[in-house]
Design a protein around this motif. Structure first.
Motif, PDB file in Angstrom:
ATOM      1  N   ALA A  37       3.493  -1.027   3.943  1.00  0.00           N
ATOM      2  CA  ALA A  37       2.868   0.229   3.522  1.00  0.00           C
ATOM      3  C   ALA A  37       3.903   1.337   3.611  1.00  0.00           C
ATOM      4  N   LEU A  38       3.827   2.254   2.651  1.00  0.00           N
ATOM      5  CA  LEU A  38       4.703   3.417   2.629  1.00  0.00           C
ATOM      6  C   LEU A  38       3.818   4.645   2.436  1.00  0.00           C
ATOM      7  N   LEU A  39       3.850   5.548   3.404  1.00  0.00           N
ATOM      8  CA  LEU A  39       3.063   6.770   3.362  1.00  0.00           C
ATOM      9  C   LEU A  39       4.003   7.964   3.258  1.00  0.00           C
ATOM     10  N   THR A  40       3.554   9.016   2.585  1.00  0.00           N
ATOM     11  CA  THR A  40       4.302  10.267   2.578  1.00  0.00           C
ATOM     12  C   THR A  40       3.383  11.405   2.982  1.00  0.00           C
ATOM     13  N   GLY A  41       3.985  12.457   3.518  1.00  0.00           N
ATOM     14  CA  GLY A  41       3.243  13.644   3.897  1.00  0.00           C
ATOM     15  C   GLY A  41       4.213  14.727   4.333  1.00  0.00           C
ATOM     16  N   ILE A  42       3.667  15.841   4.720  1.00  0.00           N
ATOM     17  CA  ILE A  42       4.501  16.919   5.218  1.00  0.00           C
ATOM     18  C   ILE A  42       4.833  16.699   6.689  1.00  0.00           C
ATOM     19  N   THR A  43       3.830  16.267   7.457  1.00  0.00           N
ATOM     20  CA  THR A  43       4.007  16.137   8.898  1.00  0.00           C
ATOM     21  C   THR A  43       3.630  14.746   9.375  1.00  0.00           C
ATOM     22  N   ARG A  44       4.162  14.415  10.538  1.00  0.00           N
ATOM     23  CA  ARG A  44       3.663  13.255  11.254  1.00  0.00           C
ATOM     24  C   ARG A  44       2.606  13.769  12.221  1.00  0.00           C
ATOM     25  N   VAL A  45       1.362  13.581  11.856  1.00  0.00           N
ATOM     26  CA  VAL A  45       0.281  14.028  12.719  1.00  0.00           C
ATOM     27  C   VAL A  45       0.366  13.260  14.027  1.00  0.00           C
ATOM     28  N   SER A  46       0.191  13.961  15.130  1.00  0.00           N
ATOM     29  CA  SER A  46       0.409  13.412  16.460  1.00  0.00           C
ATOM     30  C   SER A  46      -0.189  12.020  16.625  1.00  0.00           C
ATOM     31  N   LYS A  47       0.586  11.140  17.242  1.00  0.00           N
ATOM     32  CA  LYS A  47       0.233   9.724  17.333  1.00  0.00           C
ATOM     33  C   LYS A  47      -1.120   9.504  18.009  1.00  0.00           C
ATOM     34  N   VAL A  54       0.849  -1.197   0.000  1.00  0.00           N
ATOM     35  CA  VAL A  54       0.000   0.000   0.000  1.00  0.00           C
ATOM     36  C   VAL A  54       0.885   1.247   0.000  1.00  0.00           C
ATOM     37  N   LEU A  55       0.656   2.131  -0.967  1.00  0.00           N
ATOM     38  CA  LEU A  55       1.418   3.378  -1.101  1.00  0.00           C
ATOM     39  C   LEU A  55       0.441   4.548  -1.079  1.00  0.00           C
ATOM     40  N   ILE A  56       0.546   5.411  -0.063  1.00  0.00           N
ATOM     41  CA  ILE A  56      -0.368   6.545   0.091  1.00  0.00           C
ATOM     42  C   ILE A  56       0.447   7.836   0.063  1.00  0.00           C
TER      43      ILE A  56
END
Length: 560
Positions: free
Chosen positions: A211-221, A169-171
């Motif tokens: 799974a590999l996700l990308t984004g600008i931030t790591r939204v708080s756990k 899964v790639l998001i």
């Protein structure tokens, strides 16, 4: 000469069009070696995240059969190459889910999942009747919210059953709808949906390969990644895969030489370098590509494509907190703070120091140094406390800050009015400045509908706007020590024959008869505490003292 891949984030298209490619295919082997079940790569926008996921998709996807695309690349000689075109892959992007209302965003998620189900409709031949009914509901966008939340997980199950292989899964840009939710007031709704949607697909899913996700931030756990204990973070702070997204100095030098711009290396570094991802020094790839495409013309390329709405919103909401630090940063100085690897959007307005974490993750600030300080704790003995020295990464981003802050005033009063007012302040008629300042205050309060209890934020914003307009001609500092106290605003001319300016602000108190009394108090404080001492020491003799008293949109300016 190879074409520049400007606007091309599809790996197959890039190779087939014979575009210039800064080879990062060795990431495939690194991902395999890590053994991580779920990896989140956070980088600023336009730093190659989408192209990287497209490359991973092309490599693994059993439907692509694109081994030939990797001929001559780094991955070709690595053990992972045996797995090329072997696995079912779900690859999709959320970067267009940035609507102003939750209902529209939800509709966008429905459409996205309907497209994924349609693309993989071959699996329906292996489904039971009730599963085909569910599959059809997702394709026709008639499912309820719970069914939609489970749709990604269900599709991995169906693909594994059909291909007899676990699913990748790639998001891409997973956090775009979350950032839009924060900006437009539907944060809790989007967080609630995304938590269930991602947890179902990524947590203890037996059909998942990785799974590999990308984004600008790591939204708080605690907001979204709850329960994903196997999550691996590759952030701008820890430097994991730090050399795989963005251009290294070696890659930039090679590109500049290839396109005949080798003599521009030093200036290019000043404009577009300055990012440290762990131990790796990285250039902004989008700006580099456009600089080369424009035949060596320096300009604002990255900042004119990335969405600055969030940054503008956060700055405006926190201007009273950020003002002094922003002045230092724009002047080329650094500030010391604590940068978190994750961002909790819920507390940006209550724990204002978290603003800098968001700015670092988004590419608007850079960590210049990690600072470790030993402290003695009476219960635990000697402990280490980590802080970070941050700065604006390069000239392009510095100009962005100046333009954003300048626009705050221009939107309400007009750029011509502001320019004239500042000209009167620094070299013209001070009485004209006083009248224009009062007019600007009235226009600003009317334009933004600023309440009286927020009036102090306006004056902070004005001081910051004043600073960025004059930064080339003045050294402007907030609250520097001079004489027997701290000045609100001190403008020291770089040309010592010009006016030096001291500004003191006083909010009207209950004991004051009117705002003019507050202005007199401000002016008197300048004299009593000898604030002019700093200017005199630097050789400035033409000194203007300004006291501003205010309450809401009422203000009085007194000048000595």
């Amino acid at each position: 000469m190879k074409k520049l891949p400007i606007g091309i984030d599809n790996f197959k298209e890039l190779v087939e069009k014979d575009c210039y490619y800064a080879d990062n295919s060795s990431l495939l082997q690194q991902l395999e070696n890590s053994g991580a079940k779920v990896t989140l790569i956070t980088r600023p926008r336009r730093f190659g995240k989408t192209l990287t996921l497209s490359m991973v998709n092309c490599f693994y996807n059993v439907k692509e059969n694109s081994r030939g695309l990797f001929a001559g690349l780094q991955v070709e000689g690595q053990p992972i190459f045996a797995d090329a075109a072997y696995y079912p892959v779900l690859f999709f992007s959320m970067k267009e889910l940035k609507d102003s209302a939750w209902e529209t965003t939800y509709r966008g998620i429905q459409m996205l999942m309907a497209d994924l189900y349609t693309q993989n409709h071959e699996v329906m031949s292996k489904l039971e009747e009730h599963e085909r009914s569910y599959y059809t509901k997702i394709m026709q966008q008639t499912s309820d919210e719970k069914e939609l939340q489970m749709s990604l997980k269900k599709l991995t199950e169906y693909l594994e059953r059909y291909y007899q292989k676990k699913v990748i899964v790639l998001i891409d840009e997973y956090d775009t709808p979350i950032i839009s939710g924060y900006s437009h007031g539907y944060f809790e709704q989007v967080i609630g949906f995304m938590r269930n949607y991602l947890s179902a697909a990524l947590k203890t899913n037996p059909s998942l390969n990785f799974a590999l996700l990308t984004g600008i931030t790591r939204v708080s756990k605690e907001n979204i990644f709850s329960g994903l204990n196997h999550l691996k973070i590759a952030s701008v702070m820890n430097g994991v895969y730090g050399d795989q997204l963005g251009f290294s100095e070696r890659q930039v030098e090679q590109m500049l030489d290839y396109y005949g711009l080798g003599d521009k290396k030093r200036d290019v570094k000043n404009w577009y370098n300055g990012y440290n991802f762990g131990k790796y020094e990285v250039y902004n790839p989008w700006s580099i590509l456009n600089f080369i495409d424009r035949q060596g013309t320096f300009g604002l390329y990255w900042v004119n494509t990335s969405s600055e709405d969030l940054i503008k919103l956060v700055l405006r909401k926190n201007v009273d907190y950020c003002r002094a630090e922003l002045e230092k940063l724009i002047a080329g100085d650094t500030i010391e703070t604590v940068i978190d690897e994750h961002v909790n959007y819920n507390i940006l307005e209550t724990e204002k120091e978290k603003v800098w974490s968001l700015f670092v993750q988004s590419g608007y600030l850079n960590i210049a140094q990690h600072k470790v300080t030993a402290i003695d704790d009476p219960n635990w003995g000697q402990l280490e406390q980590t802080s970070h020295i941050v700065k604006i990464p390069n000239r392009e981003i510095r100009i962005l800050y100046i333009n954003i802050i300048r626009k705050w005033l221009d939107e309400s009063a007009g750029s011509t009015v502001i320019s004239r007012m500042l000209k009167e302040l620094t070299e013209g008629d001070l009485d004209a400045f006083r009248e224009m300042f009062s007019d600007v205050v009235l226009q600003y309060f009317s334009y933004y509908n600023v309440s009286s209890d927020k009036s102090e934020q306006f004056y902070h914003a004005f001081a910051l706007g004043l600073f960025v307009q004059l930064v080339d001609r003045y050294e402007v500092r907030s609250e520097p020590e001079s004489g027997y106290g701290r000045i609100d605003l001190l403008l020291t001319p770089r040309d010592k024959s010009k006016r030096g300016i001291i500004i003191e602000l006083k909010r009207m108190k209950a004991a004051d008869r009117d705002v003019e009394a507050a202005a007199r108090d401000a002016l008197a404080q300048i004299d009593v505490k000898r604030y002019e001492a700093e200017l005199v020491k630097t050789g400035v003799s033409n000194i203007v003292k300004i006291g501003i008293g205010f309450m809401g949109k009422s203000c009085t300016v007194l000048i000595s």
